[in-house]
Design an enzyme around this catalytic site. Structure first.
Site, PDB file in Angstrom:
ATOM      1  N   TYR A   1     -11.209   0.808  10.129  1.00  0.00           N
ATOM      2  CA  TYR A   1     -12.398   1.140   9.335  1.00  0.00           C
ATOM      3  C   TYR A   1     -12.675   0.176   8.192  1.00  0.00           C
ATOM      4  CZ  TYR A   1      -8.694   3.490   6.620  1.00  0.00           C
ATOM      5  OH  TYR A   1      -7.545   3.772   5.944  1.00  0.00           O
ATOM      6  N   LYS A   2     -11.811  -0.833   7.987  1.00  0.00           N
ATOM      7  CA  LYS A   2     -12.087  -1.788   6.909  1.00  0.00           C
ATOM      8  C   LYS A   2     -12.929  -2.933   7.478  1.00  0.00           C
ATOM      9  CE  LYS A   2      -8.234  -0.110   4.212  1.00  0.00           C
ATOM     10  NZ  LYS A   2      -6.766  -0.093   4.119  1.00  0.00           N
TER      11      LYS A   2
ATOM     12  N   ASP B   1       1.662  -5.098   8.372  1.00  0.00           N
ATOM     13  CA  ASP B   1       0.483  -4.250   8.246  1.00  0.00           C
ATOM     14  C   ASP B   1      -0.722  -5.157   7.981  1.00  0.00           C
ATOM     15  OD1 ASP B   1      -1.620  -2.668   7.305  1.00  0.00           O
ATOM     16  OD2 ASP B   1      -0.262  -1.155   6.495  1.00  0.00           O
TER      17      ASP B   1
ATOM     18  N   ARG C   1     -12.012  -4.074  -7.664  1.00  0.00           N
ATOM     19  CA  ARG C   1     -11.899  -4.878  -6.447  1.00  0.00           C
ATOM     20  C   ARG C   1     -13.281  -5.180  -5.879  1.00  0.00           C
ATOM     21  NH1 ARG C   1      -8.068  -2.396  -1.987  1.00  0.00           N
ATOM     22  NH2 ARG C   1      -9.822  -0.932  -1.922  1.00  0.00           N
TER      23      ARG C   1
ATOM     24  N   PHE D   1       0.842  -1.197   0.000  1.00  0.00           N
ATOM     25  CA  PHE D   1       0.000   0.000   0.000  1.00  0.00           C
ATOM     26  C   PHE D   1       0.881   1.252   0.000  1.00  0.00           C
ATOM     27  CE2 PHE D   1      -2.999   3.116   1.517  1.00  0.00           C
ATOM     28  CZ  PHE D   1      -4.187   2.721   0.938  1.00  0.00           C
TER      29      PHE D   1
HETATM   30  C1  LIG Z   1      -6.046   1.078   4.104  1.00  0.00           C
HETATM   31  C2  LIG Z   1      -4.598   0.895   4.323  1.00  0.00           C
HETATM   32  C3  LIG Z   1      -3.833   1.880   4.954  1.00  0.00           C
HETATM   33  C4  LIG Z   1      -4.484   3.173   5.316  1.00  0.00           C
HETATM   34  O1  LIG Z   1      -3.698   3.956   6.147  1.00  0.00           O
HETATM   35  P1  LIG Z   1      -4.354   5.209   6.877  1.00  0.00           P
HETATM   36  O2  LIG Z   1      -3.228   5.843   7.559  1.00  0.00           O
HETATM   37  O3  LIG Z   1      -5.394   4.667   7.824  1.00  0.00           O
HETATM   38  O4  LIG Z   1      -5.000   6.079   5.866  1.00  0.00           O
HETATM   39  C5  LIG Z   1      -2.495   1.618   5.183  1.00  0.00           C
HETATM   40  N1  LIG Z   1      -1.931   0.450   4.806  1.00  0.00           N
HETATM   41  C6  LIG Z   1      -2.646  -0.517   4.199  1.00  0.00           C
HETATM   42  C7  LIG Z   1      -1.996  -1.809   3.818  1.00  0.00           C
HETATM   43  C8  LIG Z   1      -3.993  -0.314   3.920  1.00  0.00           C
HETATM   44  O5  LIG Z   1      -4.700  -1.237   3.289  1.00  0.00           O
END
Ligand SMILES: *Cc1c(COP(=O)(O)O)cnc(C)c1O
Length: 410
Positions: free
Chosen positions: A220-221, A195, A369, A125
């Site tokens: 939030y996911k 992560d 997705r 990400f």
């Molecule tokens: C959604 C996601 C994030 C989001 O990071 P935020 O700081 O909460 O915006 C980070 N890493 C991964 C792998 C994600 O899927």
């Protein structure tokens, strides 16, 4: 195409079916984007209203004690812990994933101060890679290497301070080998940061079984904590007292309310807090996590795999006929809870799908997705999604001009 009835039957015997009622979802909407923003649990709504009326609205500042607002980051961390194979005192809710990753990356580098290299995975990400770039640029001694999975064996060495990696790839849904990569890093004396954004709450994660040092993830996911919900961080107990937080804020102080001028870190995972916690958001996440106390994570995983398999099977003829690629692993054991298709007209196709009440998302340049949240998605919805995709392709609905306008958030 198989009959919808078959999927309705799977829903009828689904041991998780009762959880659907616990969510607020518009009638008829097929929501396959819980990997971007989970649906709101009814309990979160009730909790926020109660908090406004009976806590903030009545007890005001006394609520920090009376309703234990001050303890919420730890309470929420403890509720997430069993979902990720951690001890209840090893997880705390705070900040965003990006900020937590920054904090833990610095912590790991300080724990391996004689070493210079950070290893991150290409295709992870972007925010994770951006944070790593920012940290690496802050100190000219540090070196960031962004490598392919196949290179890890040769790249990790005695100069490696930390290996950071996403557990499940956000594009393809492929699962990375937590036990294997962690063991590889440890053989060379390096630390790991995983992560868990795309695995927490949707598949069993075994941080301690895999001897993971640090982890981050978002609320939030699949945890359904609401837009911008606080994220969480995990630090293995053995590292707690050795961490020197760079963001040495008062909430991570041993005694914040002594208002001492000298920084003294709290014992345990709490020293990784920085500023005042966002109570409204934390309360929503806390309420969302109540559902997981009653959901067997192995049942969640099993249903997640079957939903993904059903989607892959139902879309197979479409993929051949209309030129979609499948970039997710076909083997459910190697896949998280999403299926990603590619198509040159992916953006417009997704817009057309959304207009027909099937919400997935689009990731540039050509990825569609579809995320599956076993607590609220139904098997019949997977059938509906495949059927509507077929109609859109057959009638070339996606070619309409209104489906070809770019927006700020995709
Ligand atoms: C959604 C996601 C994030 C989001 O990071 P935020 O700081 O909460 O915006 C980070 N890493 C991964 C792998 C994600 O899927």
């Amino acid at each position: 195409m198989r009959q919808r009835l078959e999927y309705e039957e799977l829903d009828r015997i689904d041991p998780l079916a009762r959880f659907r009622r616990e969510f607020i979802l518009p009638d008829g909407l097929v929501y396959l984007d819980g990997n971007s923003l989970g649906a709101p649990p009814r309990g979160a709504r009730e909790r926020i209203l109660k908090l406004l009326d009976e806590e903030w609205g009545r007890d005001l500042v006394q609520s920090w004690n009376r309703h234990d607002w001050i303890g919420l980051p730890q309470k929420v961390g403890a509720a997430i812990a069993p979902l990720i194979g951690a001890g209840r005192d090893e997880v705390i809710a705070a900040d965003s994933t990006s900020v937590n990753l920054f904090k833990l990356l610095i912590a790991a580098l300080r724990l391996r101060s004689s070493r210079r290299s950070i290893i991150a995975l290409a295709g992870d990400f972007p925010t994770d890679l951006y944070i790593a770039q920012g940290v690496a640029e802050s100190n000219s001694d540090l070196k960031l290497r962004i490598v392919e999975k196949e290179e890890l064996e040769t790249v990790v060495d005695a100069g490696t301070a930390v290996v950071m990696m996403n557990h499940v790839n956000f594009r393809t849904g492929a699962i990375n080998d937590m036990a294997g990569v962690t063991a590889l890093a440890h053989r060379h004396g390096a630390l790991v940061i995983w992560d868990l954004c795309h695995s927490a709450g949707v598949m069993p994660v075994e941080l301690n079984v895999c001897h993971v040092d640090f982890a981050v993830g978002c609320g939030y996911k699949y945890l359904n904590g609401g837009p911008g919900a606080p994220a969480f961080l995990f630090a293995a107990r053995q590292h707690h007292d050795a961490i020197h937080p760079l963001i040495s804020g008062w909430m991570g102080h041993a005694e914040p309310f002594e208002f001492d001028s000298r920084y003294r870190p709290a014992a345990g995972v709490r020293r990784n807090l920085s500023g005042t916690p966002p109570i409204l958001s934390l309360a929503a996440l806390d309420a969302a996590l109540e559902l997981f106390k009653h959901a067997d994570m192995h049942l969640v995983r099993e249903k997640s795999m079957r939903l993904g398999d059903a989607f892959i099977e139902l879309t197979a003829p479409l993929r051949d006929e209309f030129g979609f690629g499948l970039i997710s692993p076909a083997d459910a054991h190697r896949r998280g809870s999403q299926v990603a298709l590619t198509h040159p007209e992916g953006f417009a196709i997704m817009q057309a799908l959304i207009a027909r009440g099937v919400v997935g998302d689009f990731r540039a340049p050509d990825i569609l997705r579809f995320g599956f949240s076993p607590l609220y998605n139904r098997y019949a919805e997977v059938w509906d999604a495949a059927r509507r995709l077929e109609e859109i392709m057959r009638q070339r609905e996606w070619a309409r001009p209104e489906f070809n306008l770019q927006r700020a958030v995709t």
